[in-house]
Each structure stands twice: as structure tokens, then as C-alpha cells.
Write a protein that holds these residues in place. Structure first.
Motif, PDB file in Angstrom:
ATOM      1  N   ALA A   1     -49.000 -33.802  13.923  1.00  0.00           N
ATOM      2  CA  ALA A   1     -48.539 -33.404  15.248  1.00  0.00           C
ATOM      3  C   ALA A   1     -48.055 -31.959  15.218  1.00  0.00           C
ATOM      4  O   ALA A   1     -47.649 -31.447  14.175  1.00  0.00           O
ATOM      5  CB  ALA A   1     -47.425 -34.332  15.712  1.00  0.00           C
ATOM      6  N   GLY A   2     -48.124 -31.301  16.374  1.00  0.00           N
ATOM      7  CA  GLY A   2     -47.530 -29.984  16.527  1.00  0.00           C
ATOM      8  C   GLY A   2     -48.442 -28.797  16.274  1.00  0.00           C
ATOM      9  O   GLY A   2     -47.981 -27.662  16.273  1.00  0.00           O
ATOM     10  N   ILE A   3     -49.733 -29.032  16.079  1.00  0.00           N
ATOM     11  CA  ILE A   3     -50.664 -27.908  15.886  1.00  0.00           C
ATOM     12  C   ILE A   3     -51.092 -27.396  17.250  1.00  0.00           C
ATOM     13  O   ILE A   3     -51.594 -28.157  18.074  1.00  0.00           O
ATOM     14  CB  ILE A   3     -51.898 -28.338  15.062  1.00  0.00           C
ATOM     15  CG1 ILE A   3     -51.485 -28.802  13.672  1.00  0.00           C
ATOM     16  CG2 ILE A   3     -52.916 -27.200  14.985  1.00  0.00           C
ATOM     17  CD1 ILE A   3     -52.622 -29.421  12.877  1.00  0.00           C
ATOM     18  N   ARG A   4     -50.900 -26.108  17.500  1.00  0.00           N
ATOM     19  CA  ARG A   4     -51.368 -25.496  18.749  1.00  0.00           C
ATOM     20  C   ARG A   4     -52.863 -25.271  18.656  1.00  0.00           C
ATOM     21  O   ARG A   4     -53.344 -24.572  17.766  1.00  0.00           O
ATOM     22  CB  ARG A   4     -50.685 -24.146  18.966  1.00  0.00           C
ATOM     23  CG  ARG A   4     -49.427 -24.218  19.710  1.00  0.00           C
ATOM     24  CD  ARG A   4     -48.977 -22.811  20.078  1.00  0.00           C
ATOM     25  NE  ARG A   4     -47.728 -22.886  20.796  1.00  0.00           N
ATOM     26  CZ  ARG A   4     -47.105 -21.856  21.308  1.00  0.00           C
ATOM     27  NH1 ARG A   4     -47.627 -20.652  21.178  1.00  0.00           N
ATOM     28  NH2 ARG A   4     -45.980 -22.017  21.941  1.00  0.00           N
TER      29      ARG A   4
ATOM     30  N   ARG B   1     -59.254 -32.996  32.187  1.00  0.00           N
ATOM     31  CA  ARG B   1     -59.407 -33.549  33.527  1.00  0.00           C
ATOM     32  C   ARG B   1     -58.198 -33.093  34.320  1.00  0.00           C
ATOM     33  O   ARG B   1     -57.094 -33.598  34.096  1.00  0.00           O
ATOM     34  CB  ARG B   1     -59.420 -35.074  33.500  1.00  0.00           C
ATOM     35  CG  ARG B   1     -60.687 -35.648  33.051  1.00  0.00           C
ATOM     36  CD  ARG B   1     -61.573 -35.765  34.297  1.00  0.00           C
ATOM     37  NE  ARG B   1     -62.812 -36.377  33.940  1.00  0.00           N
ATOM     38  CZ  ARG B   1     -63.990 -35.808  34.148  1.00  0.00           C
ATOM     39  NH1 ARG B   1     -64.088 -34.647  34.711  1.00  0.00           N
ATOM     40  NH2 ARG B   1     -65.085 -36.418  33.817  1.00  0.00           N
ATOM     41  N   ASP B   2     -58.383 -32.131  35.214  1.00  0.00           N
ATOM     42  CA  ASP B   2     -57.275 -31.567  35.983  1.00  0.00           C
ATOM     43  C   ASP B   2     -56.171 -31.124  35.027  1.00  0.00           C
ATOM     44  O   ASP B   2     -56.390 -30.275  34.198  1.00  0.00           O
ATOM     45  CB  ASP B   2     -56.775 -32.560  37.040  1.00  0.00           C
ATOM     46  CG  ASP B   2     -57.880 -32.926  38.034  1.00  0.00           C
ATOM     47  OD1 ASP B   2     -58.592 -32.007  38.473  1.00  0.00           O
ATOM     48  OD2 ASP B   2     -58.039 -34.122  38.337  1.00  0.00           O
ATOM     49  N   ASP B   3     -55.001 -31.747  35.108  1.00  0.00           N
ATOM     50  CA  ASP B   3     -53.898 -31.360  34.224  1.00  0.00           C
ATOM     51  C   ASP B   3     -53.653 -32.392  33.126  1.00  0.00           C
ATOM     52  O   ASP B   3     -52.540 -32.504  32.613  1.00  0.00           O
ATOM     53  CB  ASP B   3     -52.621 -31.140  35.036  1.00  0.00           C
ATOM     54  CG  ASP B   3     -52.699 -29.868  35.867  1.00  0.00           C
ATOM     55  OD1 ASP B   3     -53.364 -28.905  35.421  1.00  0.00           O
ATOM     56  OD2 ASP B   3     -52.118 -29.841  36.964  1.00  0.00           O
TER      57      ASP B   3
ATOM     58  N   GLU C   1     -48.114 -28.944  26.098  1.00  0.00           N
ATOM     59  CA  GLU C   1     -46.713 -28.557  25.897  1.00  0.00           C
ATOM     60  C   GLU C   1     -46.555 -27.093  26.222  1.00  0.00           C
ATOM     61  O   GLU C   1     -47.116 -26.241  25.523  1.00  0.00           O
ATOM     62  CB  GLU C   1     -46.291 -28.839  24.459  1.00  0.00           C
ATOM     63  CG  GLU C   1     -46.324 -30.311  24.098  1.00  0.00           C
ATOM     64  CD  GLU C   1     -45.908 -30.569  22.659  1.00  0.00           C
ATOM     65  OE1 GLU C   1     -45.412 -29.639  21.992  1.00  0.00           O
ATOM     66  OE2 GLU C   1     -46.090 -31.704  22.207  1.00  0.00           O
ATOM     67  N   GLY C   2     -45.838 -26.799  27.275  1.00  0.00           N
ATOM     68  CA  GLY C   2     -45.567 -25.412  27.639  1.00  0.00           C
ATOM     69  C   GLY C   2     -46.837 -24.597  27.878  1.00  0.00           C
ATOM     70  O   GLY C   2     -46.893 -23.429  27.506  1.00  0.00           O
ATOM     71  N   GLY C   3     -47.847 -25.218  28.478  1.00  0.00           N
ATOM     72  CA  GLY C   3     -49.085 -24.506  28.765  1.00  0.00           C
ATOM     73  C   GLY C   3     -50.077 -24.462  27.609  1.00  0.00           C
ATOM     74  O   GLY C   3     -51.139 -23.862  27.723  1.00  0.00           O
ATOM     75  N   TRP C   4     -49.729 -25.109  26.494  1.00  0.00           N
ATOM     76  CA  TRP C   4     -50.604 -25.163  25.322  1.00  0.00           C
ATOM     77  C   TRP C   4     -51.103 -26.579  25.100  1.00  0.00           C
ATOM     78  O   TRP C   4     -50.369 -27.544  25.322  1.00  0.00           O
ATOM     79  CB  TRP C   4     -49.847 -24.717  24.068  1.00  0.00           C
ATOM     80  CG  TRP C   4     -49.537 -23.267  24.051  1.00  0.00           C
ATOM     81  CD1 TRP C   4     -48.424 -22.670  24.566  1.00  0.00           C
ATOM     82  CD2 TRP C   4     -50.347 -22.237  23.510  1.00  0.00           C
ATOM     83  NE1 TRP C   4     -48.507 -21.318  24.375  1.00  0.00           N
ATOM     84  CE2 TRP C   4     -49.678 -21.021  23.726  1.00  0.00           C
ATOM     85  CE3 TRP C   4     -51.576 -22.218  22.868  1.00  0.00           C
ATOM     86  CZ2 TRP C   4     -50.188 -19.804  23.323  1.00  0.00           C
ATOM     87  CZ3 TRP C   4     -52.092 -21.004  22.464  1.00  0.00           C
ATOM     88  CH2 TRP C   4     -51.400 -19.805  22.683  1.00  0.00           C
TER      89      TRP C   4
END
Length: 124
Positions: A12-15, A46-48, A113-116
Motif C-alpha cells: 500500500a501507499g505507492i503513488r 470511471r468518473d471519480d 488520495e489527494g488527487g493521486w
């Protein structure tokens, strides 16, 4: 690394990329280098919302796309295995047509997460 099994998941946590780098109704391939080898997956937007899957057809074990990032049917409604014509639901990876009907793609947990778009922990 010839003949070695590919990793089936990532921590988890890879951008992976900014959300805007995958247009709504599009998909993108990702290769993540891990100590155990290279993980191959793809993300559909799909959308957001984003949906991630291991890039391996349950029918023959091949990557789904013959061309980079070409994972969807022309109308963008389903995931397509370009080798055997299997069709999969974007929301849950279930095969809805083709030689592996009833099988599923292996989920790859991803989140926004935060746009990423990032990898996330498997949901239990």
C-alpha cells in the motif's frame, strides 16, 4: 528472471499517477518494480472512481492488452482480453462473456488520495 512467477500484488501507499492522467472511461497499464520482481497491473477510471486489476487473464494467464493501455471495449463499458475475447465487468472483474465466463480478474487494490491514484491495502 525468465520463468519466475510475477508478484501478484504491491504494498500500500505507492503513488501511481495523478488522477487527471487517466481520463474518465480510460485505462492505464502500470509496471511496479519490487524486490520480488515486476508487478504488472492496470487501472480503469470511471468518473471519480478507480478499479485496479492484475494484468493477467484467468483463461490463459496472458496480459489482457496487446497494445499498451488498450484494456477496454470500444464503447468503454467492459474490460476486454484482446487475445481471447473474454469480457469483464469493470466494477468487480467478473467475466461476463468468453472462454472464462464466471471467473474473475485478480483485484489490485487502488484508491484516490489527494488527487493521486495510489496502491492501497486489500479490503477484507
Amino acid at each position: 528472471m525468465t520463468g519466475a512467477a510475477r508478484p501478484s500484488g504491491t504494498p500500500a501507499g505507492i503513488r501511481l499517477c495523478a488522477l487527471e492522467e487517466i481520463g474518465p472511461g480510460a485505462a492505464r497499464n502500470f509496471v511496479v518494480q519490487l524486490e520480488a520482481g515486476r508487478f504488472h497491473g492496470f487501472v480503469v477510471r470511471r468518473d471519480d472512481a478507480v478499479y485496479g486489476y492484475v494484468d493477467r487473464c484467468p483463461h490463459a494467464g496472458l496480459p489482457l492488452a496487446r497494445q499498451l493501455d488498450d484494456y477496454l471495449t470500444p464503447d468503454g463499458a467492459l474490460i476486454l482480453c484482446d487475445w481471447h475475447g473474454a469480457l469483464f465487468s469493470i466494477a468487480d472483474g467478473r467475466c461476463v462473456g468468453g472462454p472464462c465466463k464466471g471467473a474473475r480478474l485478480t483485484p489490485w487494490p487502488v484508491a484516490i488520495e489527494g488527487g493521486w491514484i495510489t496502491t492501497s491495502a486489500p479490503q477484507e
